[in-house]
Design an enzyme around this catalytic site. Structure first.
Site, PDB file in Angstrom:
ATOM      1  N   HIS A 131       0.817  -0.739  -0.037  1.00 53.97           N
ATOM      2  CA  HIS A 131      -0.378  -0.416   0.155  1.00 53.97           C
ATOM      3  C   HIS A 131       1.124   1.529  -0.179  1.00 53.97           C
ATOM      4  CE1 HIS A 131      -2.949   2.904   1.659  1.00 53.97           C
ATOM      5  NE2 HIS A 131      -4.154   2.136   1.159  1.00 53.97           N
ATOM      6  N   ASP A 208       3.567  -3.782   8.342  1.00 54.45           N
ATOM      7  CA  ASP A 208       1.577  -2.993   8.165  1.00 54.45           C
ATOM      8  C   ASP A 208       0.891  -3.905   7.941  1.00 54.45           C
ATOM      9  OD1 ASP A 208      -0.579  -1.848   7.259  1.00 54.45           O
ATOM     10  OD2 ASP A 208      -0.007  -1.044   5.152  1.00 54.45           O
ATOM     11  N   GLN A 211      -4.732  -5.065   6.918  1.00 52.80           N
ATOM     12  CA  GLN A 211      -5.381  -5.966   6.558  1.00 52.80           C
ATOM     13  C   GLN A 211      -5.554  -7.696   7.164  1.00 52.80           C
ATOM     14  OE1 GLN A 211      -7.714  -5.243   4.399  1.00 52.80           O
ATOM     15  NE2 GLN A 211      -6.924  -2.930   4.006  1.00 52.80           N
ATOM     16  N   LYS A 234     -10.318  -0.509  10.201  1.00 45.42           N
ATOM     17  CA  LYS A 234     -10.462  -1.708   9.810  1.00 45.42           C
ATOM     18  C   LYS A 234     -11.404  -3.009   9.819  1.00 45.42           C
ATOM     19  CE  LYS A 234      -7.170   0.090   5.991  1.00 45.42           C
ATOM     20  NZ  LYS A 234      -8.407  -0.005   4.965  1.00 45.42           N
ATOM     21  N   CYS A 372      -4.202   2.529  -4.105  1.00 44.49           N
ATOM     22  CA  CYS A 372      -3.394   2.911  -3.047  1.00 44.49           C
ATOM     23  C   CYS A 372      -2.039   1.820  -3.597  1.00 44.49           C
ATOM     24  CB  CYS A 372      -3.639   2.945  -1.785  1.00 44.49           C
ATOM     25  SG  CYS A 372      -4.905   4.614  -1.246  1.00 44.49           S
TER      26      CYS A 372
END
Length: 414
Positions: A131, A208, A211, A234, A372
């Protein structure tokens, strides 16, 4: 449900759906099918009520207030830190900086940890599937320091080429970065293996986790990374919430990124001394009500249990993948052996945006665009894809409705 054990004997998706008010609405006169969960999740009433209750009963600013409302607001805010620390198995609550999301967390690491250490000729390593939030902050600080950003390659099937990632961990690399789960492909990256290779070379690893957090349990100690960033919205929580977990030795060595109130110990015109981590990095008034919602979101996920969530989502992903493969001319991007319920695809002869617009008229919400992830789109040689991202409150019937709607709108574009 056994909230304490966190593992229900059965997963009653209709009972779960009743907790999410927005799922009951219609769109353009059709029942809503919400398949844009990788962008933002819907919120259960327990989270909505927690935010509402904060504003109705406890609204005040955090820290230093001696009145009851201030104490209650501080308890809610710090309680969210405790809940998050427990949720990701952080060794200490003081290793958790509360942020507005992963983007702020990445920028904090970029400016406060990486930039002071970068020299001309140094490098930051990321991957092709990242991303923009795991690319752009590193590019900005690298440009300031005369350093570079390099990317490890992926396979056509959307899996990281691990041996190439390891090969690129050369002495000039001052930080390695990877997404735990790709927001476009659903690919689950082998973070534990990558962290082990980084530790061997003395290179910190930033992960990251945006997700990953909605779909799987996370244990930062077991993963072995140095930094782990997450985004609240999220994972059922309000927007404008998130966190950065970092090893204590890193936080202790990092100067503040934002300056202002709350992050200080004492201010004089001759100089300012700063608070200890994590408050050193939390200048200004935070999203207090939002973090009350974060704590409620964690309680909700724990009441369902990841075992049940993952089993239901795996069945949904398998069903959706099989149904989409039945459509002639449909190409799926990302078919990693281990992936979360995210499917990006294109249909021959149709633009992604046109399909998404027509699907919306059928009540189906999917994402179209570059997600993104421009470098990933460039890798596949496409400007955009459609993305259907599923959550535990989605159903097999919704998958079938989505596929029926896709077949209908595809005919309209011929």
């Amino acid at each position: 449900m056994n909230a304490q054990a966190g593992t229900p004997t059965t997963f009653d998706v209709q009972r779960v759906r009743a907790d999410f008010p927005l799922l009951a609405r219609t769109v353009h006169g059709k029942p809503l099918v919400y398949f844009d969960n990788a962008n933002t999740s819907q919120k259960p009433r327990q989270v909505i009520e927690a935010v509402d209750r904060h504003y109705r009963e406890h609204n005040a600013n955090v820290s230093r207030a001696v009145h009851l409302l201030g104490e209650e607001a501080t308890a809610a805010y710090e309680g969210a830190r405790d809940a998050l620390a427990r949720f990701i198995h952080a060794p200490s609550r003081n290793e958790l900086v509360l942020t507005s999301g992963t983007t702020q967390a990445a920028n904090l690491v970029a400016y406060s940890f990486v930039l002071p250490r970068l020299r001309p000729g140094d490098a930051i390593l990321t991957t092709t599937m990242e991303h923009h939030a795991n690319i752009v902050p590193w590019q900005i600080v690298a440009a300031r320091a005369g350093a570079t950003v390099k990317a490890a390659p992926i396979t056509p099937g959307g899996e990281l080429v691990v041996e190439k990632f390891v090969e690129l961990l050369t002495p000039e690399v001052k930080l390695a970065c990877v997404g735990h789960v790709s927001n476009v492909l659903g690919t689950v990256n082998p973070v534990r293996e990558l962290a082990k290779e980084c530790r061997r070379r003395g290179i910190p690893l930033f992960v990251d986790g945006s997700q990953a957090m909605p779909h799987r349990p996370v244990d930062v100690q077991a993963l072995g990374c140095d930094f782990y960033a997450l985004t609240g919205h999220k994972m059922l929580a309000p927007t404008g919430t998130g966190a950065l977990w970092a090893r204590k030795e890193h936080l202790d060595a990092m100067p503040p990124f934002f300056g202002g109130g709350e992050m200080i110990r004492e201010v004089k015109f001759s100089g300012t001394s700063f608070a200890e981590p994590p408050h050193r990095f939390e200048a200004g008034t935070p999203n207090i009500a939002g973090f009350a919602g974060v704590a409620a979101a964690i309680d909700y996920v724990e009441s369902l249990g990841f075992e049940a969530i993952r089993a239901h989502e795996r069945a949904l992903l398998d069903h959706a993948t099989a149904r989409l493969r039945e459509i002639p001319g449909l190409r799926i991007f990302g078919e990693a052996q281990e992936k979360e319920p995210v499917i990006s695809f294109l249909v021959e002869g149709a633009q992604a945006t046109d399909l998404a617009t027509l699907l919306d008229l059928e009540g189906v919400a999917v994402r179209s665009g570059h997600h993104c992830a421009h470098p990933l789109m460039q890798f596949y040689g496409v400007p955009a894809t459609l993305r259907a991202s599923l959550a535990f409150y989605n159903t097999h019937e919704e998958v079938d409705a989505f596929v029926a709607a896709l077949l209908k709108v595809r005919r309209l574009l011929r």
